[in-house]
Design a protein around this motif. Structure first.
Motif, short mmCIF file in Angstrom:
data_model
loop_
_atom_site.label_atom_id
_atom_site.label_comp_id
_atom_site.label_asym_id
_atom_site.label_seq_id
_atom_site.Cartn_x
_atom_site.Cartn_y
_atom_site.Cartn_z
N MET A 19 0.83 -1.19 0.00
CA MET A 19 0.00 0.00 0.00
C MET A 19 0.87 1.26 0.00
SD MET A 19 -3.11 0.79 2.66
CE MET A 19 -2.19 1.28 4.11
N LEU A 20 0.50 2.22 -0.84
CA LEU A 20 1.16 3.53 -0.86
C LEU A 20 0.17 4.52 -0.26
CD1 LEU A 20 3.67 5.16 -1.94
CD2 LEU A 20 2.35 5.55 -4.02
N TYR A 21 0.62 5.25 0.76
CA TYR A 21 -0.33 6.11 1.49
C TYR A 21 0.37 7.36 2.01
CZ TYR A 21 1.85 3.60 5.38
OH TYR A 21 2.76 3.05 6.25
N PRO A 22 -0.41 8.42 2.25
CA PRO A 22 0.18 9.68 2.72
C PRO A 22 0.49 9.62 4.22
CG PRO A 22 -2.19 9.93 2.48
CD PRO A 22 -1.86 8.55 2.01
N ILE A 23 1.58 10.24 4.60
CA ILE A 23 1.92 10.37 6.02
C ILE A 23 2.49 11.76 6.26
CG2 ILE A 23 2.41 7.92 6.48
CD1 ILE A 23 5.45 8.80 6.30
N ASN A 24 2.55 12.15 7.52
CA ASN A 24 3.23 13.38 7.90
C ASN A 24 4.63 13.05 8.36
OD1 ASN A 24 1.52 15.65 7.63
ND2 ASN A 24 0.29 14.95 9.37
N ASN A 25 5.60 13.86 7.95
CA ASN A 25 6.91 13.69 8.59
C ASN A 25 6.92 14.54 9.87
OD1 ASN A 25 7.35 16.32 7.84
ND2 ASN A 25 9.05 15.89 6.46
N LYS A 26 8.09 14.60 10.54
CA LYS A 26 8.14 15.28 11.84
C LYS A 26 7.78 16.75 11.74
CE LYS A 26 11.22 12.21 14.37
NZ LYS A 26 12.07 11.50 13.38
N SER A 27 8.08 17.37 10.58
CA SER A 27 7.72 18.79 10.41
C SER A 27 6.34 18.96 9.80
CB SER A 27 8.76 19.53 9.57
OG SER A 27 9.86 18.75 9.26
N LYS A 28 5.52 17.90 9.89
CA LYS A 28 4.13 17.94 9.43
C LYS A 28 4.02 18.24 7.94
CE LYS A 28 1.74 17.26 13.31
NZ LYS A 28 0.76 16.18 13.42
N PHE A 43 5.42 3.60 1.52
CA PHE A 43 5.01 2.33 0.93
C PHE A 43 5.26 1.21 1.94
CE2 PHE A 43 5.73 -1.67 -1.26
CZ PHE A 43 4.54 -1.78 -1.96
N ALA A 44 4.21 0.47 2.25
CA ALA A 44 4.32 -0.68 3.16
C ALA A 44 4.02 -1.94 2.37
CB ALA A 44 3.35 -0.53 4.32
N SER A 45 4.91 -2.92 2.45
CA SER A 45 4.74 -4.16 1.70
C SER A 45 3.71 -5.07 2.37
CB SER A 45 6.06 -4.94 1.64
OG SER A 45 7.02 -4.20 0.95
N MET A 46 3.10 -5.91 1.55
CA MET A 46 2.26 -6.99 2.04
C MET A 46 3.20 -8.12 2.45
SD MET A 46 -1.01 -7.83 2.31
CE MET A 46 -2.05 -7.10 1.06
N VAL A 47 3.11 -8.56 3.69
CA VAL A 47 4.01 -9.63 4.16
C VAL A 47 3.20 -10.78 4.75
CG1 VAL A 47 5.98 -8.11 4.61
CG2 VAL A 47 4.31 -8.54 6.42
N GLU A 48 3.80 -11.96 4.72
CA GLU A 48 3.21 -13.13 5.37
C GLU A 48 3.28 -12.93 6.88
OE1 GLU A 48 2.45 -16.60 4.45
OE2 GLU A 48 2.33 -16.00 2.34
N ILE A 73 -0.26 -5.67 5.97
CA ILE A 73 0.49 -4.54 5.44
C ILE A 73 1.50 -4.13 6.52
CG2 ILE A 73 0.31 -2.14 4.69
CD1 ILE A 73 -1.11 -3.74 2.69
N ASP A 74 2.77 -4.22 6.18
CA ASP A 74 3.83 -4.04 7.17
C ASP A 74 4.19 -2.56 7.34
OD1 ASP A 74 5.82 -4.55 8.95
OD2 ASP A 74 7.23 -5.37 7.48
N THR A 75 3.30 -1.81 7.99
CA THR A 75 3.52 -0.36 8.14
C THR A 75 4.71 -0.04 9.04
OG1 THR A 75 1.81 -0.37 9.83
CG2 THR A 75 1.16 0.40 7.67
N ASP A 76 5.10 -1.00 9.92
CA ASP A 76 6.27 -0.76 10.80
C ASP A 76 7.54 -0.58 9.98
OD1 ASP A 76 4.57 -1.04 12.89
OD2 ASP A 76 5.13 -3.10 13.34
N ASN A 77 7.60 -1.22 8.81
CA ASN A 77 8.80 -1.15 7.99
C ASN A 77 8.55 -0.41 6.67
OD1 ASN A 77 10.65 -2.74 9.69
ND2 ASN A 77 9.16 -4.36 9.32
N ALA A 78 7.68 0.57 6.72
CA ALA A 78 7.34 1.31 5.51
C ALA A 78 8.55 2.12 5.01
CB ALA A 78 6.17 2.24 5.79
N VAL A 79 8.61 2.27 3.70
CA VAL A 79 9.65 3.10 3.08
C VAL A 79 9.01 4.44 2.74
CG1 VAL A 79 11.34 3.25 1.22
CG2 VAL A 79 10.57 1.01 2.04
N VAL A 80 9.68 5.54 3.09
CA VAL A 80 9.08 6.86 2.89
C VAL A 80 9.71 7.58 1.70
CG1 VAL A 80 8.65 9.12 3.96
CG2 VAL A 80 8.51 7.03 5.33
#
Ligand SMILES: [Zn+2]
Length: 153
Positions: free
Chosen positions: A80-89, A95-100, A123-130
């Protein structure tokens, strides 16, 4: 449905995909990542769908061309590709991969629509790539899909 490509009202790139009929139209820019549809016409003050959005989405939303535009969430079998805020908002894209899910952890992920069943993937949001740009995330997704196709998975 025929897709039209037009200049984006927000980023001005020729990357705006327009699909659907006038009554149910979806506009999605694959450059800046913003999207809108018929139900988001009007302004933030008058539009009811806008009121239902979460705080972050409300903050990211932009008014243009008589519509309210919001960042897209792209859900695919690979992740999944989704919007997030960085520390400066500032708006970034993750992008978070689908994992087993390991067999022994599946008990923690009950499937609400199938009682007694558990999810096998998440969806492995803990290891998302920004990424700074939506387009960078989409380019990476396209690469991943190509690799998957050529490896025959
Ligand atoms: Zn755009």
């Amino acid at each position: 449905m025929k897709d039209l490509i037009s200049n984006c009202f927000l980023c001005e790139e020729k990357a705006l995909h327009i699909a659907g009929t006038e009554e149910a139209q979806v506009m999605q820019c694959i450059n800046c990542g913003y999207t809108t549809s018929t139900k988001f016409n009007g302004t933030k003050e008058t539009n009811e769908e806008f009121q239902k959005l979460g705080e972050d989405m409300k903050n990211w939303a932009k008014e243009e061309n008589g519509y309210i535009w919001i960042p897209s969430i792209i859900t695919l079998p690979i992740g999944m590709l989704y919007p997030i805020n960085n520390k400066s908002k500032e708006l970034k894209w993750a992008f978070a991969s689908m994992v087993e899910i390991p067999e022994e952890d599946r008990k923690k992920y009950p499937n609400p629509s199938m009682p007694g069943k558990f999810y096998e993937k998440k969806i492995d949001t803990d290891n998302a790539v920004v990424y700074d740009l939506f387009l960078e995330g989409m380019t990476m997704i396209n690469e991943m899909l190509k690799q998957k196709a050529s490896s025959g998975e």
